[in-house]
Scaffold this active site. Structure first.
Site, PDB file in Angstrom:
ATOM      1  N   CYS A   1      -6.202   0.092   6.807  1.00 34.15           N
ATOM      2  CA  CYS A   1      -5.984   0.619   5.454  1.00 34.15           C
ATOM      3  C   CYS A   1      -7.143   1.540   5.039  1.00 34.15           C
ATOM      4  CB  CYS A   1      -5.853  -0.530   4.459  1.00 34.15           C
ATOM      5  SG  CYS A   1      -5.464   0.048   2.785  1.00 34.15           S
TER       6      CYS A   1
ATOM      7  N   ASP B   1       0.434   3.724   1.688  1.00 32.12           N
ATOM      8  CA  ASP B   1       0.368   4.308   3.029  1.00 32.12           C
ATOM      9  C   ASP B   1       1.768   4.582   3.607  1.00 32.12           C
ATOM     10  OD1 ASP B   1       0.073   4.432   5.996  1.00 32.12           O
ATOM     11  OD2 ASP B   1      -2.028   4.018   5.515  1.00 32.12           O
TER      12      ASP B   1
ATOM     13  N   CYS C   1       0.849  -1.192   0.000  1.00 32.75           N
ATOM     14  CA  CYS C   1       0.000   0.000   0.000  1.00 32.75           C
ATOM     15  C   CYS C   1       0.888   1.247   0.000  1.00 32.75           C
ATOM     16  CB  CYS C   1      -0.907   0.007   1.229  1.00 32.75           C
ATOM     17  SG  CYS C   1      -2.078   1.398   1.216  1.00 32.75           S
TER      18      CYS C   1
ATOM     19  N   ARG D   1       2.803   4.713   6.482  1.00 29.83           N
ATOM     20  CA  ARG D   1       3.170   3.971   7.697  1.00 29.83           C
ATOM     21  C   ARG D   1       3.682   2.564   7.412  1.00 29.83           C
ATOM     22  NH1 ARG D   1      -2.663   4.801  10.232  1.00 29.83           N
ATOM     23  NH2 ARG D   1      -3.070   4.268   8.053  1.00 29.83           N
TER      24      ARG D   1
ATOM     25  N   HIS E   1      -2.266  -3.949   5.090  1.00 29.13           N
ATOM     26  CA  HIS E   1      -2.096  -3.528   6.485  1.00 29.13           C
ATOM     27  C   HIS E   1      -3.441  -3.215   7.116  1.00 29.13           C
ATOM     28  CE1 HIS E   1      -2.735   0.905   5.840  1.00 29.13           C
ATOM     29  NE2 HIS E   1      -2.488   0.536   4.608  1.00 29.13           N
TER      30      HIS E   1
HETATM   31 CO    CO Z   1      -3.494   1.143   2.913  1.00 32.88          CO
END
Ligand code: CO
Length: 214
Positions: A101, A44, A42, A46, A98
């Site tokens: 998400c 993302d 992803c 993090r 994750h």
């Molecule tokens: Co995500």
């Protein structure tokens, strides 16, 4: 601007730290790459692949998009996959989702977010497909389970690409893996066993498909 200055300062420290460990680190890096793994994750912020696996530059070939989807008409993903599998000959391809998400969360609701709704459509399909097991869960548990199920679906999608099918026929590899990173603990939870042929691919997905019964 201070933020940008800090990042560039950090970059100098990054160079120094690597040179301390291995004075030839960047010379070797410039000569080419031999990553063992392709990471499909992803976007993302993090979930940075190298940090969470404590790997160095050169070890993981990376493709990231919103909600770590393997969409068979996505030329970007397919190009990365082909290069990683056929040229770099990676031994492993991991799809890493994750918990928490935002893409999966958005797909669970009925609110429109614009263009991205079309990208996330596949997650809605996954939710519909597994609704029988998802509907009995609390909203929080359903969110977590849909993250896991979506990862398994993406592994299945990977296994069905001509790129992976041809590689399996030729060299019994790469191994496919489905992982979910827990942003709340930092740990990775594996969702699949090692998959490197049609039988093991079916085995992993049969287990899930048996639950919904169609
Ligand atoms: Co995500």
């Amino acid at each position: 601007m201070q933020y940008i200055k800090d990042l560039l300062e950090n970059n100098k420290q990054f160079v120094e730290e690597h040179l301390q460990k291995d004075p030839a680190f960047f010379e070797k890096s410039a000569q080419g790459q031999q990553p063992k793994m392709l990471w499909i994750g992803c976007a993302d912020s993090r979930v940075p692949p190298n940090e969470i696996t404590k790997t160095d530059p050169g070890e993981i070939f990376v493709h990231r998009n919103i909600a770590n989807l393997v969409v068979q008409t996505d030329m970007n993903m397919l190009s990365v996959l082909q290069y990683a599998v056929e040229v770099l000959k990676v031994e492993h391809v991991v799809v890493c989702g994750h918990y928490g998400c935002g893409g999966v969360k958005a797909a669970m609701g009925s609110h429109q977010y614009g263009l991205i709704d079309n990208w996330l459509r596949q997650i809605k399909d996954t939710q519909n497909y597994y609704w029988q097991q998802l509907s009995s869960l609390s909203e929080a548990d359903r969110f977590n389970r849909l993250v896991e199920l979506s990862v398994i679906e993406q592994v299945y999608n990977l296994g069905k690409t001509s790129i992976i099918q041809n590689a399996w026929a030729e060299r019994n590899g790469p191994f496919l893996h489905g992982w979910v990173y827990d942003i709340g603990s930092g740990y990775i939870k594996t969702q699949t066993s090692m998959i490197n042929n049609e039988e093991t691919l079916k085995e992993v997905c049969k287990f899930e498909m048996g639950i919904i019964g169609h």
